[in-house]
Design an enzyme around this catalytic site. Sequence first.
Site, short mmCIF file in Angstrom:
data_model
loop_
_atom_site.label_atom_id
_atom_site.label_comp_id
_atom_site.label_asym_id
_atom_site.label_seq_id
_atom_site.Cartn_x
_atom_site.Cartn_y
_atom_site.Cartn_z
N PRO A 1 27.66 -10.15 -3.88
CA PRO A 1 27.09 -11.32 -4.55
C PRO A 1 27.95 -12.43 -4.70
O PRO A 1 28.85 -12.08 -5.38
CB PRO A 1 26.49 -10.09 -5.92
CG PRO A 1 28.02 -9.48 -5.92
CD PRO A 1 27.94 -9.26 -4.70
N MET A 2 26.89 -13.59 -4.85
CA MET A 2 27.57 -14.91 -5.14
C MET A 2 26.11 -15.72 -5.16
O MET A 2 25.47 -15.92 -4.47
CB MET A 2 28.60 -15.69 -3.53
CG MET A 2 29.44 -15.28 -3.05
SD MET A 2 30.02 -15.81 -2.29
CE MET A 2 29.28 -14.53 -0.89
N GLN B 1 22.35 -7.05 -7.89
CA GLN B 1 23.30 -6.84 -8.79
C GLN B 1 22.69 -7.18 -10.14
O GLN B 1 21.94 -8.37 -10.44
CB GLN B 1 24.40 -7.58 -8.41
CG GLN B 1 25.33 -7.26 -9.73
CD GLN B 1 26.79 -7.77 -9.57
OE1 GLN B 1 26.66 -9.14 -9.16
NE2 GLN B 1 28.12 -7.02 -8.72
N CYS C 1 32.09 -9.90 -14.22
CA CYS C 1 31.81 -11.56 -14.01
C CYS C 1 32.72 -11.97 -14.81
O CYS C 1 32.46 -11.70 -16.27
CB CYS C 1 30.74 -11.80 -14.17
SG CYS C 1 30.28 -13.24 -13.40
N ASN D 1 38.10 -5.33 -3.64
CA ASN D 1 38.31 -6.58 -3.56
C ASN D 1 38.64 -8.16 -4.10
O ASN D 1 40.00 -7.09 -4.93
CB ASN D 1 36.23 -6.98 -4.19
CG ASN D 1 36.36 -8.07 -4.38
OD1 ASN D 1 36.01 -8.69 -5.27
ND2 ASN D 1 35.45 -9.23 -3.66
N GLY D 2 39.18 -9.03 -3.23
CA GLY D 2 39.74 -10.16 -4.22
C GLY D 2 40.82 -10.06 -2.27
O GLY D 2 41.57 -9.40 -2.56
N ASP D 3 41.23 -11.76 -2.60
CA ASP D 3 41.79 -12.87 -1.72
C ASP D 3 41.98 -11.01 -0.06
O ASP D 3 42.80 -11.00 1.12
CB ASP D 3 43.35 -11.94 -1.78
CG ASP D 3 43.72 -12.26 -2.92
OD1 ASP D 3 43.25 -13.39 -3.55
OD2 ASP D 3 45.27 -12.43 -3.82
N GLY E 1 33.60 -11.53 -0.55
CA GLY E 1 33.02 -13.37 -0.14
C GLY E 1 33.05 -14.76 -0.39
O GLY E 1 32.39 -14.25 0.81
N ARG E 2 33.88 -14.91 -0.70
CA ARG E 2 33.61 -16.36 -0.37
C ARG E 2 34.33 -17.16 1.10
O ARG E 2 34.00 -17.82 1.73
CB ARG E 2 34.88 -17.37 -1.06
CG ARG E 2 34.24 -16.70 -2.15
CD ARG E 2 35.40 -17.47 -3.65
NE ARG E 2 36.41 -16.86 -3.91
CZ ARG E 2 37.52 -16.99 -4.42
NH1 ARG E 2 37.42 -18.73 -5.07
NH2 ARG E 2 38.80 -16.43 -5.23
#
Length: 334
Positions: A18-19, A85, A121, A220-222, A244-245
């Site tokens: 989610p973003m 979410q 978050c 999640n992450g990187d 995500g990004r």
Amino acid sequence: MNIGSIHISSSPVLALAPMAGYTDAAFRTLIAQRGADLVFSELSSASALARSQSALARTPHSDFAQDAKTRRLMQVGEAGITGIQLFGSNSADMAGAVGLLRQEIETGKCKARLIDLNFGCPAPKVVRNGAGSALLQDERKVQAIAEAAVKAAGPVPVTAKIRLGRTSRNNLEIARALESAGIAALTVHGRTAAQKFSGKSDWKSIGGVVEAVSVPTFGNGDVREPADVRAICDASGCAGVMVGRAVLSNPMFFTQARQYLASGKYSEAMWEDKLVFLREYISLSPRFGLPFHAARDLAIQLATGFRGSARLRGELMKAKDAEKLVSVMELAKA
């Protein structure tokens, strides 16, 4: 992978994070068509939904959606499995919000299939209300909120997203508390809330959660390149990967990741892929009532990561309509 009653045959399962400002129904639909198994809505307030539940209780025939953001929340495309979410700071609001979502899902008004609780978050506007990653310092409160959500959700699976901790690491304690509460799956971002997005995501610590609980765990992450999907799985043992990004500038990310998982290589994304994605997004936007600035914000994200991209983004920011957005992107291709 089984998330409650939902079976997903992919291995690993690929999820769109989610973003805020981006993962609206049109974006989620198009990303699901390009390889994501799970797609998650923008973060939404449990307290706002709980107020809607109270209004419905007083006036049973009133509309569920009391504001435009809530109406957008309830919009779900046909592709992929969608999770809604939520963030909240107390059990009562979370139970009210989840109960309302359950009703909308069971009556077919909302096509989402699961509900996700955000305990990770780090955004100040969320944390200062005692929600998101602010809750990571209190395992008992996290468990109480999750238990209330699971009870209110009934047959609808409830999942959760966490970080390694707020300032110090207590990811294993938080994960075990959530498993005890009945959470059906976990996503772990490999940083503390204090780190926000600085430093490196600790994939090995995600692996600690994988070993500590029996529910499916997403890393999640990187995860910046398609090959990173395999790398995070190898490092952590996670059953799924949330991205995500990286998807904002490369809508073909999940397609490429699946190619890499199958063959160890993938086709490079072309500028035309971005153009097609933008055109399809603009075409879907009226169906979901999305404003023009949503398309402009997406176009700016697509125009990232190459020489001259700053100038192109400047041109896109000046655009006043969708036709101009597309023409600017077409000229960039030429």
